[in-house]
Design a protein around this motif. Sequence first.
Motif, PDB file in Angstrom:
ATOM      1  N   THR A  29       0.831  -1.136  -0.069  1.00  0.00           N
ATOM      2  CA  THR A  29      -0.101  -0.130  -0.018  1.00  0.00           C
ATOM      3  C   THR A  29       0.842   1.158  -0.030  1.00  0.00           C
ATOM      4  OG1 THR A  29      -0.183  -0.142   2.591  1.00  0.00           O
ATOM      5  CG2 THR A  29      -1.984  -1.178   1.151  1.00  0.00           C
ATOM      6  N   CYS A  30       1.916   1.262   0.869  1.00  0.00           N
ATOM      7  CA  CYS A  30       2.528   2.679   0.857  1.00  0.00           C
ATOM      8  C   CYS A  30       3.690   2.792  -0.089  1.00  0.00           C
ATOM      9  CB  CYS A  30       3.106   2.616   2.381  1.00  0.00           C
ATOM     10  SG  CYS A  30       1.979   2.511   3.828  1.00  0.00           S
ATOM     11  N   LEU A  31       4.504   1.777  -0.516  1.00  0.00           N
ATOM     12  CA  LEU A  31       5.428   1.682  -1.436  1.00  0.00           C
ATOM     13  C   LEU A  31       5.085   2.268  -2.638  1.00  0.00           C
ATOM     14  CD1 LEU A  31       8.522   1.670  -1.722  1.00  0.00           C
ATOM     15  CD2 LEU A  31       8.167  -0.778  -2.331  1.00  0.00           C
ATOM     16  N   PRO A  32       3.674   1.815  -3.382  1.00  0.00           N
ATOM     17  CA  PRO A  32       3.216   2.424  -4.810  1.00  0.00           C
ATOM     18  C   PRO A  32       2.960   3.977  -4.512  1.00  0.00           C
ATOM     19  CG  PRO A  32       2.120   0.235  -4.021  1.00  0.00           C
ATOM     20  CD  PRO A  32       2.985   0.822  -2.788  1.00  0.00           C
ATOM     21  N   LEU A  33       2.678   4.275  -3.317  1.00  0.00           N
ATOM     22  CA  LEU A  33       2.431   5.862  -3.303  1.00  0.00           C
ATOM     23  C   LEU A  33       3.550   6.609  -3.512  1.00  0.00           C
ATOM     24  CD1 LEU A  33      -0.262   5.792  -0.506  1.00  0.00           C
ATOM     25  CD2 LEU A  33      -0.648   6.261  -2.779  1.00  0.00           C
ATOM     26  N   VAL A  34       4.653   5.924  -2.547  1.00  0.00           N
ATOM     27  CA  VAL A  34       5.959   6.490  -2.522  1.00  0.00           C
ATOM     28  C   VAL A  34       6.362   6.727  -4.227  1.00  0.00           C
ATOM     29  CG1 VAL A  34       8.402   6.521  -1.952  1.00  0.00           C
ATOM     30  CG2 VAL A  34       6.580   5.950  -0.030  1.00  0.00           C
ATOM     31  N   ILE A  35       6.341   5.739  -4.796  1.00  0.00           N
ATOM     32  CA  ILE A  35       6.625   5.710  -6.089  1.00  0.00           C
ATOM     33  C   ILE A  35       6.173   6.503  -7.022  1.00  0.00           C
ATOM     34  CG2 ILE A  35       6.894   4.044  -7.953  1.00  0.00           C
ATOM     35  CD1 ILE A  35       7.537   1.787  -6.073  1.00  0.00           C
ATOM     36  N   LEU A  36       4.707   6.625  -6.794  1.00  0.00           N
ATOM     37  CA  LEU A  36       3.842   7.368  -7.781  1.00  0.00           C
ATOM     38  C   LEU A  36       3.907   9.124  -7.360  1.00  0.00           C
ATOM     39  CD1 LEU A  36       0.875   5.165  -8.030  1.00  0.00           C
ATOM     40  CD2 LEU A  36       2.471   5.674  -9.719  1.00  0.00           C
ATOM     41  N   THR A  37       4.600   9.295  -6.166  1.00  0.00           N
ATOM     42  CA  THR A  37       4.292  10.833  -5.568  1.00  0.00           C
ATOM     43  C   THR A  37       5.170  11.571  -6.582  1.00  0.00           C
ATOM     44  OG1 THR A  37       4.333  10.001  -3.305  1.00  0.00           O
ATOM     45  CG2 THR A  37       5.148  12.178  -3.811  1.00  0.00           C
ATOM     46  N   PRO A  38       6.606  11.335  -7.385  1.00  0.00           N
ATOM     47  CA  PRO A  38       6.885  12.362  -8.323  1.00  0.00           C
ATOM     48  C   PRO A  38       6.123  12.406  -9.488  1.00  0.00           C
ATOM     49  CG  PRO A  38       8.461  10.693  -7.674  1.00  0.00           C
ATOM     50  CD  PRO A  38       7.159  10.294  -6.867  1.00  0.00           C
ATOM     51  N   LEU A  39       5.274  11.334  -9.980  1.00  0.00           N
ATOM     52  CA  LEU A  39       4.513  11.655 -11.217  1.00  0.00           C
ATOM     53  C   LEU A  39       3.202  12.454 -10.864  1.00  0.00           C
ATOM     54  CD1 LEU A  39       4.555   7.883 -12.367  1.00  0.00           C
ATOM     55  CD2 LEU A  39       5.685   9.838 -13.220  1.00  0.00           C
ATOM     56  N   VAL A  40       2.776  12.548  -9.459  1.00  0.00           N
ATOM     57  CA  VAL A  40       1.631  13.354  -8.972  1.00  0.00           C
ATOM     58  C   VAL A  40       2.151  14.864  -8.848  1.00  0.00           C
ATOM     59  CG1 VAL A  40      -0.057  13.378  -7.325  1.00  0.00           C
ATOM     60  CG2 VAL A  40       0.481  11.239  -7.875  1.00  0.00           C
ATOM     61  N   CYS A  41       3.356  14.827  -8.341  1.00  0.00           N
ATOM     62  CA  CYS A  41       3.845  16.003  -8.044  1.00  0.00           C
ATOM     63  C   CYS A  41       4.070  17.043  -9.527  1.00  0.00           C
ATOM     64  CB  CYS A  41       5.177  16.235  -7.373  1.00  0.00           C
ATOM     65  SG  CYS A  41       4.971  15.546  -5.774  1.00  0.00           S
ATOM     66  N   ILE A  42       4.416  16.415 -10.469  1.00  0.00           N
ATOM     67  CA  ILE A  42       4.581  17.127 -11.852  1.00  0.00           C
ATOM     68  C   ILE A  42       3.192  17.816 -12.088  1.00  0.00           C
ATOM     69  CG2 ILE A  42       4.993  16.837 -14.465  1.00  0.00           C
ATOM     70  CD1 ILE A  42       6.716  14.341 -13.515  1.00  0.00           C
ATOM     71  N   PRO A  43       2.328  17.428 -12.357  1.00  0.00           N
ATOM     72  CA  PRO A  43       0.973  18.222 -12.597  1.00  0.00           C
ATOM     73  C   PRO A  43       0.620  19.260 -11.593  1.00  0.00           C
ATOM     74  CG  PRO A  43       0.347  15.849 -12.868  1.00  0.00           C
ATOM     75  CD  PRO A  43       1.868  16.153 -12.069  1.00  0.00           C
ATOM     76  N   LEU A  44       1.159  19.243 -10.364  1.00  0.00           N
ATOM     77  CA  LEU A  44       0.816  20.148  -9.506  1.00  0.00           C
ATOM     78  C   LEU A  44       1.967  21.332  -9.635  1.00  0.00           C
ATOM     79  CD1 LEU A  44       0.029  17.976  -6.356  1.00  0.00           C
ATOM     80  CD2 LEU A  44      -1.456  19.392  -8.055  1.00  0.00           C
ATOM     81  N   GLY A  45       2.877  21.235 -10.365  1.00  0.00           N
ATOM     82  CA  GLY A  45       3.853  22.362 -10.682  1.00  0.00           C
ATOM     83  C   GLY A  45       5.088  22.216  -9.561  1.00  0.00           C
ATOM     84  N   ILE A  46       5.304  20.893  -9.220  1.00  0.00           N
ATOM     85  CA  ILE A  46       6.351  20.903  -8.331  1.00  0.00           C
ATOM     86  C   ILE A  46       7.706  20.352  -8.883  1.00  0.00           C
ATOM     87  CG2 ILE A  46       7.067  19.751  -5.945  1.00  0.00           C
ATOM     88  CD1 ILE A  46       4.091  19.549  -5.405  1.00  0.00           C
ATOM     89  N   ASN A  47       8.782  21.022  -8.653  1.00  0.00           N
ATOM     90  CA  ASN A  47       9.721  20.451  -9.511  1.00  0.00           C
ATOM     91  C   ASN A  47      10.386  19.326  -9.111  1.00  0.00           C
ATOM     92  OD1 ASN A  47      11.141  21.046  -7.186  1.00  0.00           O
ATOM     93  ND2 ASN A  47      12.357  22.866  -7.564  1.00  0.00           N
TER      94      ASN A  47
END
Length: 195
Positions: A29-47
């Motif tokens: 449950t947690c590791l997939p969220l950690v892996i997907l976090t950079p992909l989610v941050c891109i549309p939010l404008g986070i470098n």
Amino acid sequence: DGTLDWFFLSPISLELLITLKAISHWLTTCLPLVILTPLVCIPLGINVASSLWISVIMLIGTPAISFISTMGAALILGERGSHLLLSIFILPTFLPTLMFGIKISMLVLNSVYDFEALFLMIAISLVCIALTPFITAMILKVTIHRKAFMQKNNKTIWEFANPKRFLVIADKLIPMLTLFTILTMLTGLAWGVFF
């Protein structure tokens, strides 16, 4: 379904089984969220650098959440209305991890790196990994013995409530607790004023 009975009868220690279950929960449950976090941050404008730091923060904090969850699951084992009880028991224990994680993430977004908060979060995770399997095992043992005792004697937990006994104990404890509260308050007041 007999899984808990198998845990108790297994030659492997209960603490190790709880640790393995918490690790499997974290991996699924947690590791997939950690892996997907950079992909989610891109549309939010986070470098990219900040998003990787946020992933590291989640990688450090999420084991504590998985291990604390094992205690909550053990506490509500077999109780009615357990979903509400789980949130009442577990959410306050998640707060330190969540607060440090949010603080560090907000500082990272402003290009400020607070390593003391990061080290505190690492310490929280390590303490949770070290202690919660033993606490959870104790909770499970008490729960199983309590349920077996109640089934054997055909009693519910409400039959053990005795207001007279409670009032006798409360009469003895209230003066001591009041004195302790006053001393603690005065110590805190003196510490806040003079130091």
